[in-house]
Design a protein around this motif. Sequence first.
Motif, short mmCIF file in Angstrom:
data_model
loop_
_atom_site.label_atom_id
_atom_site.label_comp_id
_atom_site.label_asym_id
_atom_site.label_seq_id
_atom_site.Cartn_x
_atom_site.Cartn_y
_atom_site.Cartn_z
N ALA A 127 -17.66 10.00 0.49
CA ALA A 127 -16.93 11.01 1.24
C ALA A 127 -16.97 10.75 2.75
CB ALA A 127 -17.50 12.40 0.95
N GLN A 128 -17.74 9.76 3.18
CA GLN A 128 -17.88 9.54 4.63
C GLN A 128 -16.76 8.68 5.22
OE1 GLN A 128 -21.06 6.55 5.83
NE2 GLN A 128 -21.61 6.78 3.67
N ARG A 129 -15.92 8.07 4.37
CA ARG A 129 -14.93 7.13 4.91
C ARG A 129 -13.50 7.67 4.77
NH1 ARG A 129 -12.80 1.53 2.79
NH2 ARG A 129 -11.88 0.76 4.73
N PRO A 130 -12.84 8.03 5.87
CA PRO A 130 -11.47 8.53 5.79
C PRO A 130 -10.46 7.40 5.61
CG PRO A 130 -12.18 8.48 8.08
CD PRO A 130 -13.38 8.07 7.25
N THR A 131 -9.31 7.74 5.07
CA THR A 131 -8.19 6.80 4.99
C THR A 131 -7.46 6.78 6.33
OG1 THR A 131 -6.82 8.58 4.12
CG2 THR A 131 -7.88 7.15 2.52
N ASP A 132 -6.49 5.89 6.44
CA ASP A 132 -5.70 5.77 7.66
C ASP A 132 -4.88 7.05 7.85
OD1 ASP A 132 -3.83 5.16 9.66
OD2 ASP A 132 -3.65 3.07 9.02
N PRO A 133 -5.12 7.80 8.94
CA PRO A 133 -4.44 9.09 9.11
C PRO A 133 -2.94 8.96 9.35
CG PRO A 133 -5.68 8.52 11.08
CD PRO A 133 -6.06 7.51 10.04
N ARG A 134 -2.44 7.75 9.64
CA ARG A 134 -1.00 7.59 9.85
C ARG A 134 -0.21 7.79 8.57
NH1 ARG A 134 -0.36 1.74 12.05
NH2 ARG A 134 -1.93 1.44 10.42
N PHE A 135 -0.86 7.57 7.43
CA PHE A 135 -0.14 7.62 6.17
C PHE A 135 -0.75 8.60 5.17
CE2 PHE A 135 0.65 3.47 7.99
CZ PHE A 135 2.02 3.36 7.88
N SER A 136 -1.78 9.32 5.55
CA SER A 136 -2.46 10.19 4.59
C SER A 136 -2.97 11.43 5.31
CB SER A 136 -3.60 9.43 3.90
OG SER A 136 -4.43 8.78 4.86
N ASP A 137 -3.58 12.31 4.55
CA ASP A 137 -4.05 13.58 5.09
C ASP A 137 -5.45 13.44 5.68
OD1 ASP A 137 -1.69 14.64 4.20
OD2 ASP A 137 -2.55 15.47 2.36
N ALA A 138 -5.80 14.37 6.54
CA ALA A 138 -7.06 14.28 7.27
C ALA A 138 -8.28 14.29 6.36
CB ALA A 138 -7.16 15.43 8.28
N ASP A 139 -8.17 14.94 5.20
CA ASP A 139 -9.33 15.03 4.31
C ASP A 139 -9.30 13.99 3.19
OD1 ASP A 139 -7.19 16.17 3.04
OD2 ASP A 139 -8.28 17.92 2.30
N ASP A 140 -8.36 13.05 3.21
CA ASP A 140 -8.34 11.98 2.21
C ASP A 140 -9.48 11.00 2.48
OD1 ASP A 140 -6.12 13.01 0.95
OD2 ASP A 140 -4.70 11.76 2.05
N ARG A 141 -10.08 10.51 1.41
CA ARG A 141 -11.22 9.60 1.53
C ARG A 141 -11.01 8.37 0.65
NH1 ARG A 141 -11.61 12.24 5.26
NH2 ARG A 141 -13.39 13.41 6.11
N VAL A 142 -11.72 7.28 0.99
CA VAL A 142 -11.63 6.04 0.23
C VAL A 142 -13.01 5.42 0.17
CG1 VAL A 142 -10.99 4.73 2.32
CG2 VAL A 142 -10.44 3.80 0.05
N SER A 143 -13.32 4.71 -0.91
CA SER A 143 -14.63 4.07 -1.04
C SER A 143 -14.63 2.80 -0.19
CB SER A 143 -14.94 3.80 -2.51
OG SER A 143 -13.94 2.98 -3.09
N LEU A 144 -14.80 1.62 -0.80
CA LEU A 144 -14.83 0.37 -0.04
C LEU A 144 -13.57 -0.47 -0.27
CD1 LEU A 144 -18.58 -0.56 -0.62
CD2 LEU A 144 -17.55 0.39 1.46
N ALA A 145 -12.53 0.13 -0.84
CA ALA A 145 -11.24 -0.54 -0.88
C ALA A 145 -10.74 -0.73 0.55
CB ALA A 145 -10.24 0.28 -1.70
N ASP A 146 -9.76 -1.61 0.74
CA ASP A 146 -9.34 -1.91 2.10
C ASP A 146 -8.89 -0.67 2.86
OD1 ASP A 146 -9.99 -4.54 2.01
OD2 ASP A 146 -7.94 -5.30 1.85
N GLY A 147 -8.04 0.17 2.21
CA GLY A 147 -7.52 1.28 3.00
C GLY A 147 -7.29 2.57 2.26
N TYR A 148 -7.04 2.50 0.94
CA TYR A 148 -6.65 3.69 0.20
C TYR A 148 -7.30 3.68 -1.18
CZ TYR A 148 -3.29 3.86 3.96
OH TYR A 148 -2.73 3.89 5.22
N PRO A 149 -7.37 4.83 -1.85
CA PRO A 149 -8.15 4.91 -3.09
C PRO A 149 -7.65 4.05 -4.24
CG PRO A 149 -7.85 7.10 -2.14
CD PRO A 149 -6.98 6.17 -1.36
N LEU A 150 -6.33 3.93 -4.42
CA LEU A 150 -5.79 3.25 -5.59
C LEU A 150 -4.61 2.37 -5.20
CD1 LEU A 150 -5.71 6.38 -7.89
CD2 LEU A 150 -7.09 4.38 -8.38
N LEU A 151 -4.41 1.31 -5.97
CA LEU A 151 -3.26 0.43 -5.81
C LEU A 151 -2.53 0.33 -7.14
CD1 LEU A 151 -1.60 -1.65 -4.11
CD2 LEU A 151 -3.16 -3.39 -5.02
#
Length: 295
Positions: A127-151
């Motif tokens: 929960a400590q890592r946010p996604t890129d706010p340009r394309f997602s919401d402020a409370d979206d999170r991602v693990s250790l993938a490059d940028g987003y939760p799923l591809l």
Amino acid sequence: MSATLRSIHRYPVKSCRGESLADAAVEPWGLAGDRRWMFVDPDGDALTAREVHGLLLVRPEETAYGVRLHAPGAEPLDVALPAGAERVTAHLWGSVLDVAVAGPDADDWSTRVLGRPARLVHLDDPAQRPTDPRFSDADDRVSLADGYPLLVTTEASLAALDDAVLERSQETHQPAGEPLGMTRFRPNLVVAGTSAWAEDDWRRVQVGDVVLRAVKGCARCVMTTVDPDTAERGREPIASLARIRRWDGATWFGVNLVPDLTGLPAGAPPPVVRVGDPVVVLEAAAPGGGPVRPA
């Protein structure tokens, strides 16, 4: 033919081989168990297969207690989930993360297998890592993938790309080689029963009972040119993608997704996607504009 979920893939350790699953729980930051481990250098900087191609030959296997690591020429190593007493700061694409250290046995194994000083760490708090706010919401999170939760990728788009690779090989009088295969694109979800590049237009899609937001196309890097079976580098698929899928100085294949888990009761288990689930597009953009990408 209606669209269905053809396969599910999880990557327990970043940049290493994946596991094919029959079903998977979908958490806010991605599939359960996806990219929660990572190799780092002594400074805590992430090691990825872009530079360390041999990572693609490491095969993690999630276990009930942690992860088992396999690599050519090395004995398998069982690693327990770290208790978290020893922690380091890790750096991944601008994110500064507090992670747990797997321990000296894992460090020794990692260093031998990768041929350079390396440590294995675990992201116990995704929960400590946010996604890129340009394309997602402020409370979206991602693990250790490059940028987003799923591809997500589609079989039809891969077939179209394979056709482009064959056409380029004929024009340049070079051997076409084997079809690319989906493995080098490292998707979490592969969908069958669409037209080629239909995923560009998706904005909200439902897989089984799980709703996902399609937030950004996936710009592909040199890592896709490394053969996942040999760790040898070639020119494809970037050379052909640059001919048919080039916008804004990047080449594109696949779409990044964020789970929309709003409305779930507090304490409810995460929803599950299963191979064979129907895939329904709930919202789509006008076709023909290419993937969502920086303005």
